[in-house]
Design an enzyme around this catalytic site. Sequence first.
Site, PDB file in Angstrom:
ATOM      1  N   GLY A  14       0.611 -49.226  20.990  1.00  0.00           N
ATOM      2  CA  GLY A  14       0.960 -50.514  20.414  1.00  0.00           C
ATOM      3  C   GLY A  14      -0.159 -51.533  20.364  1.00  0.00           C
ATOM      4  CB  SER A  15      -3.853 -51.378  20.527  1.00  0.00           C
ATOM      5  OG  SER A  15      -4.229 -50.540  19.463  1.00  0.00           O
ATOM      6  CG  ASN A  16      -3.188 -51.484  14.906  1.00  0.00           C
ATOM      7  OD1 ASN A  16      -4.082 -52.259  14.583  1.00  0.00           O
ATOM      8  ND2 ASN A  16      -3.329 -50.180  14.822  1.00  0.00           N
ATOM      9  NE  ARG A  62      12.808 -37.261  24.453  1.00  0.00           N
ATOM     10  CZ  ARG A  62      13.366 -37.877  25.481  1.00  0.00           C
ATOM     11  NH1 ARG A  62      14.552 -37.475  25.924  1.00  0.00           N
ATOM     12  NH2 ARG A  62      12.746 -38.883  26.087  1.00  0.00           N
ATOM     13  CB  ILE A  94       8.763 -39.568   7.387  1.00  0.00           C
ATOM     14  CG1 ILE A  94       7.660 -38.542   7.644  1.00  0.00           C
ATOM     15  CG2 ILE A  94       8.899 -39.875   5.897  1.00  0.00           C
ATOM     16  CD1 ILE A  94       6.283 -38.963   7.180  1.00  0.00           C
ATOM     17  CG  ASN A 109       1.386 -47.004   7.756  1.00  0.00           C
ATOM     18  OD1 ASN A 109       1.686 -47.043   8.943  1.00  0.00           O
ATOM     19  ND2 ASN A 109       0.648 -46.024   7.242  1.00  0.00           N
ATOM     20  CG  HIS A 111      -4.081 -43.791   7.079  1.00  0.00           C
ATOM     21  ND1 HIS A 111      -3.321 -42.807   7.676  1.00  0.00           N
ATOM     22  CD2 HIS A 111      -5.186 -43.172   6.590  1.00  0.00           C
ATOM     23  CE1 HIS A 111      -3.931 -41.642   7.546  1.00  0.00           C
ATOM     24  NE2 HIS A 111      -5.068 -41.839   6.889  1.00  0.00           N
ATOM     25  CD  GLU A 181      -6.447 -48.374  13.284  1.00  0.00           C
ATOM     26  OE1 GLU A 181      -5.255 -48.506  13.604  1.00  0.00           O
ATOM     27  OE2 GLU A 181      -7.131 -47.380  13.600  1.00  0.00           O
TER      28      GLU A 181
END
Length: 208
Positions: A14-16, A62, A94, A109, A111, A181
């Site tokens: 979660g650094s972004n 899961r 996705i 998003n 990337h 980023e």
Amino acid sequence: MPLKRIVVMVSGGGSNMQAVMDGISAGEIPGQIVRVISSAAKAYALERARANGIEAIALPKRYFDSDAACDQARHRAIDEAKPDLILLAGYLGIVPRQTVEKYRGRIINIHPALIPSFCGKGMYGHHVHEAVLAYGAKVSGATVHFVEEGVDTGPIILQDTVPVLQGDDADALAARVLQVEHRIFPLAAKLFLEDKLRVQGRRVWIEE
């Protein structure tokens, strides 16, 4: 006027997301993160969110009988938060088609490469940086884009580059790209929430 509502979807550290939270705290991003949704139960991003008083929930596959049931649960979790913007901050899942359709133009998003290179199915995390090095590319970087039904196919909002240095391994390159980023992801959120992005076909125009 109430702050615009942000949902962040995560899978890892979660650094972004932290970069966005820092931008909000500094008054640079006119929004508030109202919910964090993780595809992994033990993602450190959940701890980051809870430490900042943000509701954080984990919905890994899961937990469900089928992929479809998981997709429905994540879609409901997004709907309940009534977001103006959805940020995929290191999210490895996705996005379900129904979510893309309902929130088209409101999902962003990040990337870790220069799309359209080194992107698409299977290109995430260190797989991307290993592919860049294996190909012998001299430049890499990061891309922020809108999300469509395809993987990494949406209109590009921002890109920035880093050199690929002689002697780089995937870790070294990843660290350099991550700095980019952390700069362009919060900036894209800021521009969106300030209503400064205009999409025309595949091109995203940034208004002054």
